[in-house]
Enzyme design. Sequence first.
Site, mmCIF file in Angstrom:
data_model
loop_
_atom_site.group_PDB
_atom_site.id
_atom_site.type_symbol
_atom_site.label_atom_id
_atom_site.label_comp_id
_atom_site.label_asym_id
_atom_site.label_seq_id
_atom_site.Cartn_x
_atom_site.Cartn_y
_atom_site.Cartn_z
ATOM 1 N N CYS A 40 6.509 36.367 -26.952
ATOM 2 C CA CYS A 40 5.738 36.007 -25.659
ATOM 3 C C CYS A 40 5.612 36.790 -24.790
ATOM 4 O O CYS A 40 4.908 36.798 -23.604
ATOM 5 C CB CYS A 40 6.142 34.575 -25.284
ATOM 6 S SG CYS A 40 7.605 34.655 -24.254
ATOM 7 N N ASN B 35 45.738 18.880 -24.564
ATOM 8 C CA ASN B 35 45.838 19.926 -23.445
ATOM 9 C C ASN B 35 47.157 20.157 -23.048
ATOM 10 O O ASN B 35 48.106 19.030 -22.929
ATOM 11 C CB ASN B 35 44.816 19.509 -22.443
ATOM 12 C CG ASN B 35 44.555 20.316 -21.402
ATOM 13 O OD1 ASN B 35 45.717 21.358 -21.002
ATOM 14 N ND2 ASN B 35 43.383 20.277 -20.789
ATOM 15 N N HIS C 150 27.186 27.352 -22.424
ATOM 16 C CA HIS C 150 27.044 28.541 -21.694
ATOM 17 C C HIS C 150 26.389 29.659 -22.377
ATOM 18 O O HIS C 150 26.412 30.697 -21.988
ATOM 19 C CB HIS C 150 28.541 28.943 -20.854
ATOM 20 C CG HIS C 150 28.875 27.848 -19.945
ATOM 21 N ND1 HIS C 150 30.153 27.324 -19.658
ATOM 22 C CD2 HIS C 150 27.982 27.061 -19.198
ATOM 23 C CE1 HIS C 150 30.262 26.405 -18.938
ATOM 24 N NE2 HIS C 150 29.010 25.930 -18.357
ATOM 25 N N ASP D 78 32.373 32.803 -26.788
ATOM 26 C CA ASP D 78 32.999 33.909 -27.603
ATOM 27 C C ASP D 78 32.859 33.768 -29.178
ATOM 28 O O ASP D 78 33.047 34.769 -30.109
ATOM 29 C CB ASP D 78 34.571 33.994 -27.310
ATOM 30 C CG ASP D 78 35.168 32.564 -27.493
ATOM 31 O OD1 ASP D 78 34.572 31.605 -28.383
ATOM 32 O OD2 ASP D 78 36.008 32.057 -26.887
ATOM 33 N N CYS E 7 10.423 39.837 -24.909
ATOM 34 C CA CYS E 7 10.442 38.849 -26.066
ATOM 35 C C CYS E 7 9.266 39.593 -26.992
ATOM 36 O O CYS E 7 8.178 39.632 -26.672
ATOM 37 C CB CYS E 7 10.127 37.447 -25.605
ATOM 38 S SG CYS E 7 9.851 36.286 -27.018
ATOM 39 N N GLN F 271 32.014 25.014 -24.202
ATOM 40 C CA GLN F 271 31.888 25.654 -22.840
ATOM 41 C C GLN F 271 32.112 27.284 -23.143
ATOM 42 O O GLN F 271 32.006 27.723 -22.089
ATOM 43 C CB GLN F 271 32.906 25.141 -21.785
ATOM 44 C CG GLN F 271 32.565 23.776 -21.442
ATOM 45 C CD GLN F 271 33.693 23.205 -20.601
ATOM 46 O OE1 GLN F 271 34.507 22.330 -21.149
ATOM 47 N NE2 GLN F 271 33.487 23.264 -19.341
ATOM 48 N N ASN F 272 32.662 27.779 -24.180
ATOM 49 C CA ASN F 272 33.182 29.088 -24.464
ATOM 50 C C ASN F 272 31.878 29.852 -25.092
ATOM 51 O O ASN F 272 30.825 29.149 -25.736
ATOM 52 C CB ASN F 272 34.348 29.226 -25.687
ATOM 53 C CG ASN F 272 35.582 28.410 -24.935
ATOM 54 O OD1 ASN F 272 35.778 28.670 -23.632
ATOM 55 N ND2 ASN F 272 36.284 27.741 -25.562
ATOM 56 N N THR G 57 40.270 21.364 -21.918
ATOM 57 C CA THR G 57 39.162 21.636 -20.956
ATOM 58 C C THR G 57 39.682 20.415 -19.911
ATOM 59 O O THR G 57 40.090 19.243 -20.392
ATOM 60 C CB THR G 57 38.027 21.046 -21.200
ATOM 61 O OG1 THR G 57 37.105 21.057 -20.264
ATOM 62 C CG2 THR G 57 37.466 19.905 -22.137
ATOM 63 N N SER G 58 39.582 20.667 -18.538
ATOM 64 C CA SER G 58 39.839 19.753 -17.590
ATOM 65 C C SER G 58 38.578 18.947 -17.418
ATOM 66 O O SER G 58 38.547 17.820 -16.567
ATOM 67 C CB SER G 58 40.361 20.209 -16.589
ATOM 68 O OG SER G 58 39.770 21.326 -16.212
HETATM 69 ZN ZN LIG Z 1 9.749 34.405 -25.425
#
Ligand SMILES: [Zn+2]
Length: 275
Positions: free
Chosen positions: A164, A227, A132, A117, A161, A114-115, A202-203
């Site tokens: 496209c 955790n 994400h 970084d 882009c 979910q990070n 993570t919860s």
């Molecule tokens: Zn594109």
Amino acid sequence: MAEEQPLSKVVNDAARVIAGSNYVVALVGAGISVESGIPPFRGPGGLWTKHGEPPMDGYQRFLADPATWWAERLADSDSLSGLLQATESRKPNPAHHALAEMERTGLLQHVITQNIDNLHQEAGSRAVTEIHGNRLKLRCIACGACFAVEEFRVDEIPPRCPHCRGIVKTDIVMFGEPIPADALQSCEYHTRLCDCMLLVGTSAVVYPAAEFPIIALQQGASLVEVNPMETPLSELCRATLRAPAGEALPLLVERLREMKNERREERREESDGER
Ligand SMILES: [Zn+2]
């Protein structure tokens, strides 16, 4: 709640579950990055707690006027790298390295994070799906093509882009923005294959990550949790390492290595016995 057990005992339990599994998927949350000094978004000390939550319709605002969004972002810096968040100097911690080591030795098949970084990749993990997005990338909202921030040339606002002519945004998923379909499909694919899910920092209460452990459980997979805090999933886990990931995961990797050596030793003794 079950009585707290000594970490070494639980590490052993967790290592047995993992060693006995064929397809292990790690679901990783903000907890692992906090140990690298990256503040979380929510909770005490969180970026949003301090600065206020970003608008819930951030993506819709972007779509309504991408030129203004980009102009604001680029106003403070002369290049795109100014967009990189204040995580640049952060380094992977022992937990990231432990996961990369598990992948190298065939004990971990995939990381769902979910990070944003990029610290898994910096530690050497290759099989990573980012729910994400990634702070070092840009993405075309029309065709989904991704570009390294460092290599992308902004010739116009909003940037387009090269494949496209679709509008390009940061790869980081905004509030109100759907999770990119390929990331979601990859998460579902690896979740369906797994017979053990390792929950790290993570919860797993936020969609879509919340679904994956439940799907895994329903198909008979074991859950192992790392955790320092109790989570809603804790009581469903076969083993729970109640410690920071940077402490617990290296211990787990060490125990797995010992178990591998023990098994090798046993096989040697068996084949000696047969002679
Ligand atoms: Zn594109």
